[in-house]
Scaffold this motif. Structure first.
Motif, PDB file in Angstrom:
ATOM      1  N   SER A   1      29.968  20.718  76.761  1.00 41.67           N
ATOM      2  CA  SER A   1      29.226  21.869  77.081  1.00 41.67           C
ATOM      3  C   SER A   1      30.006  22.186  78.489  1.00 41.67           C
ATOM      4  O   SER A   1      30.222  23.482  78.427  1.00 41.67           O
ATOM      5  CB  SER A   1      27.948  21.242  77.713  1.00 41.67           C
ATOM      6  N   LYS A   2      30.944  21.398  79.178  1.00 39.67           N
ATOM      7  CA  LYS A   2      31.633  21.765  80.210  1.00 39.67           C
ATOM      8  C   LYS A   2      32.841  22.591  79.503  1.00 39.67           C
ATOM      9  O   LYS A   2      33.369  23.527  80.441  1.00 39.67           O
ATOM     10  CB  LYS A   2      32.134  20.622  81.304  1.00 39.67           C
ATOM     11  N   SER A   3      33.391  22.191  78.605  1.00 43.11           N
ATOM     12  CA  SER A   3      34.529  22.713  77.783  1.00 43.11           C
ATOM     13  C   SER A   3      34.097  24.126  77.475  1.00 43.11           C
ATOM     14  O   SER A   3      34.820  24.970  77.518  1.00 43.11           O
ATOM     15  CB  SER A   3      34.957  21.973  76.651  1.00 43.11           C
ATOM     16  N   ILE A   4      32.888  24.259  76.966  1.00 43.71           N
ATOM     17  CA  ILE A   4      32.470  25.572  76.342  1.00 43.71           C
ATOM     18  C   ILE A   4      32.185  26.532  77.853  1.00 43.71           C
ATOM     19  O   ILE A   4      32.872  27.770  77.637  1.00 43.71           O
ATOM     20  CB  ILE A   4      31.190  25.592  75.563  1.00 43.71           C
ATOM     21  N   ASP A   5      31.648  25.796  78.728  1.00 46.41           N
ATOM     22  CA  ASP A   5      31.702  26.871  80.098  1.00 46.41           C
ATOM     23  C   ASP A   5      33.137  27.450  80.537  1.00 46.41           C
ATOM     24  O   ASP A   5      33.235  28.414  80.886  1.00 46.41           O
ATOM     25  CB  ASP A   5      31.146  26.090  81.070  1.00 46.41           C
ATOM     26  N   SER A   6      34.017  26.573  80.335  1.00 48.33           N
ATOM     27  CA  SER A   6      35.474  26.977  80.575  1.00 48.33           C
ATOM     28  C   SER A   6      36.222  28.013  79.778  1.00 48.33           C
ATOM     29  O   SER A   6      36.961  28.576  80.158  1.00 48.33           O
ATOM     30  CB  SER A   6      36.520  25.659  80.550  1.00 48.33           C
ATOM     31  N   LEU A   7      35.527  28.205  78.522  1.00 51.38           N
ATOM     32  CA  LEU A   7      36.116  29.282  77.649  1.00 51.38           C
ATOM     33  C   LEU A   7      35.407  30.480  77.649  1.00 51.38           C
ATOM     34  O   LEU A   7      36.003  31.414  77.157  1.00 51.38           O
ATOM     35  CB  LEU A   7      35.955  28.363  76.106  1.00 51.38           C
ATOM     36  N   ARG A   8      34.411  30.458  78.552  1.00 55.51           N
ATOM     37  CA  ARG A   8      33.939  32.169  78.556  1.00 55.51           C
ATOM     38  C   ARG A   8      34.797  33.144  79.080  1.00 55.51           C
ATOM     39  O   ARG A   8      34.709  34.356  78.542  1.00 55.51           O
ATOM     40  CB  ARG A   8      32.652  31.851  79.400  1.00 55.51           C
ATOM     41  N   ASP A   9      35.687  32.828  80.107  1.00 55.51           N
ATOM     42  CA  ASP A   9      36.443  34.069  80.515  1.00 55.51           C
ATOM     43  C   ASP A   9      37.405  34.230  79.740  1.00 55.51           C
ATOM     44  O   ASP A   9      37.953  35.425  79.655  1.00 55.51           O
ATOM     45  CB  ASP A   9      37.218  33.218  81.623  1.00 55.51           C
ATOM     46  N   TYR A  10      38.131  33.190  78.682  1.00 56.34           N
ATOM     47  CA  TYR A  10      38.958  33.220  77.586  1.00 56.34           C
ATOM     48  C   TYR A  10      38.419  34.428  76.674  1.00 56.34           C
ATOM     49  O   TYR A  10      38.991  35.296  76.273  1.00 56.34           O
ATOM     50  CB  TYR A  10      39.530  32.026  77.119  1.00 56.34           C
ATOM     51  N   PHE A  11      37.096  33.982  76.145  1.00 50.96           N
ATOM     52  CA  PHE A  11      36.691  34.968  75.206  1.00 50.96           C
ATOM     53  C   PHE A  11      36.449  36.337  75.663  1.00 50.96           C
ATOM     54  O   PHE A  11      36.606  37.534  75.030  1.00 50.96           O
ATOM     55  CB  PHE A  11      35.154  34.528  74.800  1.00 50.96           C
ATOM     56  N   THR A  12      36.075  36.769  76.756  1.00 52.85           N
ATOM     57  CA  THR A  12      35.672  37.763  77.407  1.00 52.85           C
ATOM     58  C   THR A  12      37.383  38.648  77.574  1.00 52.85           C
ATOM     59  O   THR A  12      37.392  39.657  77.102  1.00 52.85           O
ATOM     60  CB  THR A  12      35.258  37.772  78.891  1.00 52.85           C
TER      61      THR A  12
ATOM     62  N   LEU B   1      28.507  36.198  72.279  1.00 52.98           N
ATOM     63  CA  LEU B   1      28.107  35.710  71.039  1.00 52.98           C
ATOM     64  C   LEU B   1      29.121  34.675  70.484  1.00 52.98           C
ATOM     65  O   LEU B   1      28.591  33.786  69.899  1.00 52.98           O
ATOM     66  CB  LEU B   1      28.314  36.860  69.978  1.00 52.98           C
ATOM     67  N   ALA B   2      30.393  34.716  70.892  1.00 52.01           N
ATOM     68  CA  ALA B   2      31.198  33.620  70.844  1.00 52.01           C
ATOM     69  C   ALA B   2      30.687  32.351  71.363  1.00 52.01           C
ATOM     70  O   ALA B   2      30.789  31.175  70.614  1.00 52.01           O
ATOM     71  CB  ALA B   2      32.759  33.827  71.122  1.00 52.01           C
ATOM     72  N   GLU B   3      30.576  32.499  72.554  1.00 53.52           N
ATOM     73  CA  GLU B   3      29.735  31.183  73.340  1.00 53.52           C
ATOM     74  C   GLU B   3      28.657  30.903  72.878  1.00 53.52           C
ATOM     75  O   GLU B   3      28.329  29.563  72.355  1.00 53.52           O
ATOM     76  CB  GLU B   3      29.452  31.844  74.865  1.00 53.52           C
ATOM     77  N   ARG B   4      27.731  31.680  72.441  1.00 51.30           N
ATOM     78  CA  ARG B   4      26.548  31.259  71.786  1.00 51.30           C
ATOM     79  C   ARG B   4      26.706  30.322  70.416  1.00 51.30           C
ATOM     80  O   ARG B   4      26.192  29.499  70.240  1.00 51.30           O
ATOM     81  CB  ARG B   4      25.782  32.718  71.428  1.00 51.30           C
ATOM     82  N   ALA B   5      27.811  30.840  69.759  1.00 53.49           N
ATOM     83  CA  ALA B   5      28.031  30.231  68.410  1.00 53.49           C
ATOM     84  C   ALA B   5      28.652  28.844  68.675  1.00 53.49           C
ATOM     85  O   ALA B   5      28.070  27.905  68.109  1.00 53.49           O
ATOM     86  CB  ALA B   5      29.175  30.753  67.783  1.00 53.49           C
ATOM     87  N   LEU B   6      29.520  28.424  69.618  1.00 54.41           N
ATOM     88  CA  LEU B   6      29.743  27.361  69.983  1.00 54.41           C
ATOM     89  C   LEU B   6      28.683  26.419  70.682  1.00 54.41           C
ATOM     90  O   LEU B   6      28.569  25.300  70.333  1.00 54.41           O
ATOM     91  CB  LEU B   6      30.819  27.228  70.998  1.00 54.41           C
ATOM     92  N   ARG B   7      27.802  26.815  71.339  1.00 56.50           N
ATOM     93  CA  ARG B   7      26.583  26.238  71.845  1.00 56.50           C
ATOM     94  C   ARG B   7      25.829  25.694  70.712  1.00 56.50           C
ATOM     95  O   ARG B   7      24.846  24.805  70.777  1.00 56.50           O
ATOM     96  CB  ARG B   7      25.983  26.735  72.800  1.00 56.50           C
ATOM     97  N   LYS B   8      25.690  26.905  69.922  1.00 58.90           N
ATOM     98  CA  LYS B   8      24.507  26.508  68.644  1.00 58.90           C
ATOM     99  C   LYS B   8      25.243  25.313  67.663  1.00 58.90           C
ATOM    100  O   LYS B   8      24.518  24.418  67.305  1.00 58.90           O
ATOM    101  CB  LYS B   8      24.562  27.829  67.892  1.00 58.90           C
TER     102      LYS B   8
END
Length: 581
Positions: free
Chosen positions: A365-376, A330-337
């Motif tokens: 978009s690449k930056s958001i991709d890189s943050l998913r592991d951090y969010f998890t 949901l954090a990644e979703r929020a940034l992409r939204k």
């Protein structure tokens, strides 16, 4: 027709005439164009007639067809050699092919080994070691029962199936379907969720998946959900591989599946399974699906609710151990939204870079991709640890910044979001785990107390020192008071359309002391921008007015990066707020 009369060239399938020729040739061969193909080649005779074609998806050759007139002339071998060379040039060591039985002898003469076959299709590969290695891995984890699960994510329906199956065998292996771009959760996340949810079952082991168990290689239709004759043939191939290789390596006698009242493709697969596996000595045990609110619990139901930002509707459908992973999604979703919203004056969107010369949509978009592991990681630590301190939070944040900078080539795209979203994730996870009885706002504020005041050379502290304006850190210290008192109530009382989201952005710009805007343009320009944004929020945010404001902000070098962070944070908190006790 001689080989020297033939020419092979790359095809552009967006050209209507080319696409018509290709589809005609494929239909004659009983094939269809696969969605995943990234390179497609055509073979033409001296009169420029298309007499053969084939495509490549990663290291897989697909959609191979040669006209009847061209067969027997060496044309098939010529086309196959071209496609194999292209796969090897891409850096792959093993070339795999999904094709028709008529090409079996030709591929075997070229050194390919058979993985599986059905009446209408074959799977072969140029290197037999990957399959052999996977079977050796399985043989070290013997089990008399097996479940193959995508678990994207694992639900209480999956858990009911696993628990019931475990009671009917000595040892149960759960094989996780391998990684695929269409999955919502990453492979490592799905494996982790499966293992945590089943940790209390002593005779259950979650095993790694591979290309040989319901993958883009063995069963591509699984990921596009289309039940027809082609998907049936692919199911037969996947199950033939299971019968030939997977079941013997595991030593399994039973394969457990849930009933499928909704998805036609899965129902078709179960039917084929019940027809094929008993002949190979594997009993198929079908277990009735678990329901909630008079509807079957399914991962697709969970994904739909998450995609719409409704965590509250998801929690009754999943084990508690899923929660950190759902929060990260949901954090990644929020940034992409936030990124996808347009037009956003002065900010990056899919159509305009706003006031930024160093950023665009692709880079963000690449930056958001890189943050998913951090969010998890931050959600898991906060959810599972009895307490959480500054060292843990700061180390995760530092690593997230490092990965972001690596992904963006040194451009600071989401440093503010790393801080604000990280706080909200940690606070949400602690409350949902029962480790905190605070409100979400109070828990965020309490976590900020762990952090020292930022260094004097940051934009926020520079603006505070020069102009007496509070920055992102001071905003966080209040537990994002304006978000909870103004922005969130505003957004929750709208229909949450793009226009509503743009009005929310203008409202945030109008109410927030954005240190990024003040640092770039000065106090007077920033105050003028606030007034204009506030007016637009009240007037309805028509696209033309936003575009005019965008040009003004670009001229004055104004970018409200802080407001963008708060917009994404509002999206996230809106998605979880009704779930917080």
């Amino acid at each position: 027709m001689q080989g020297e009369d033939l020419e092979i060239r790359k095809l552009n399938l967006t050209d209507s005439r080319t696409a018509e020729q290709v589809n005609s040739l494929l239909q004659d061969a009983g094939l269809r164009l696969d969605d995943g193909i990234r390179y497609f080649a055509g073979m033409f005779d001296a009169e420029d007639n298309l007499v053969g074609c084939g495509g490549i998806d990663g290291n897989i050759i697909k959609c191979l067809a040669v006209s009847a007139d061209a067969r027997g002339s060496g044309a098939s071998a010529l086309l196959i050699s071209h496609l194999v060379s292209h796969v090897l040039d891409l850096g792959h060591r093993c070339v795999r092919v999904f094709t028709k039985p008529e090409y079996k002898g030709l591929f075997k003469s070229l050194g390919f080994s058979l993985c599986g076959e059905s009446v209408s299709a074959l799977l072969l590969e140029s290197d037999s070691r990957p399959l052999r290695n996977y079977c050796e891995y399985l043989s070290e984890h013997k089990a008399d029962g097996v479940i193959v699960a995508n678990a994207d994510p694992i639900t209480l329906g999956h858990l009911y199936l696993i628990t019931t199956a475990a009671s009917q065998c000595r040892r149960l292996a759960v094989i996780a379907v391998g990684a695929h771009p269409r999955n919502t959760f990453r492979y490592a996340e799905r494996i982790a969720m499966l293992r945590k949810a089943t940790a209390h079952l002593p005779n259950v082991e979650v095993l790694e998946g591979s290309e040989y168990v319901i993958s883009q290689f063995s069963f591509p239709s699984y990921f596009i959900k289309r039940a027809d004759k082609i998907s049936e043939a692919q199911a037969e191939l996947d199950l033939d591989i299971f019968s030939r290789h997977i079941a013997p390596a595991l030593g399994c006698e039973k394969r457990f599946v849930g009933t499928e009242p909704i998805d036609r493709l899965t129902a078709q697969y179960n039917t084929v399974m019940k027809e094929m596996l008993p002949a190979a000595g594997v009993e198929v045990v079908e277990i009735k699906r678990k329901e909630e609110a008079d509807a079957p619990i399914s991962a697709s139901r969970v994904r739909k609710a998450l995609g719409e930002g409704r965590l509250h509707d998801v929690l009754p459908l999943v084990p508690a151990s899923d929660i950190p992973y759902l929060l990260a999604m949901l954090a990644e979703r929020a940034l992409r939204k936030e990124l996808a919203l347009a037009p956003k004056p002065g900010l990056v969107d899919p159509f305009d870079n706003g006031s930024h010369s160093d950023m665009d949509f692709a880079l963000m978009s690449k930056s958001i991709d890189s943050l998913r592991d951090y969010f998890t990681a931050i959600a898991v630590v906060a959810f599972e640890s009895d307490s959480i301190g500054y060292d843990a939070l700061s180390q995760l944040g530092i690593e997230a910044e490092r990965r972001m900078m690596e992904a963006t080539g040194g451009v600071n795209t989401h440093r503010g979001a790393i801080f604000s979203m990280g706080l909200a994730l940690a606070a949400s996870a602690r409350i949902l785990s029962g480790k905190s009885g605070n409100s979400l706002r109070d828990e965020i504020a309490s976590l900020v107390l762990l952090f020292p005041t930022p260094a004097e050379n940051t934009h926020g502290q520079t603006v505070k020192r020069r102009f007496g304006k509070s920055g992102a850190f001071e905003n966080a210290r209040t537990g994002y008071a304006d978000l909870f008192s103004s922005w969130l109530p505003f957004y929750t009382h709208t229909s949450k359309t793009d226009t509503d989201s743009l009005r929310l952005l203008m409202k945030i710009i109008g109410e927030l002391d954005d240190s990024n805007a003040i640092y770039r343009a000065g106090v007077e320009k920033a105050e003028e921008a606030r007034r204009k944004a506030s007016r637009l929020s009240k007037d309805g945010c028509d696209p033309d007015s936003l575009k005019i404001l965008n040009e003004e902000f670009k001229r004055d070098n104004i970018s409200h990066g802080g407001a963008a962070d708060m917009l994404a944070l509002t999206f996230f908190i809106d998605s979880v707020y009704n779930s917080i006790p």
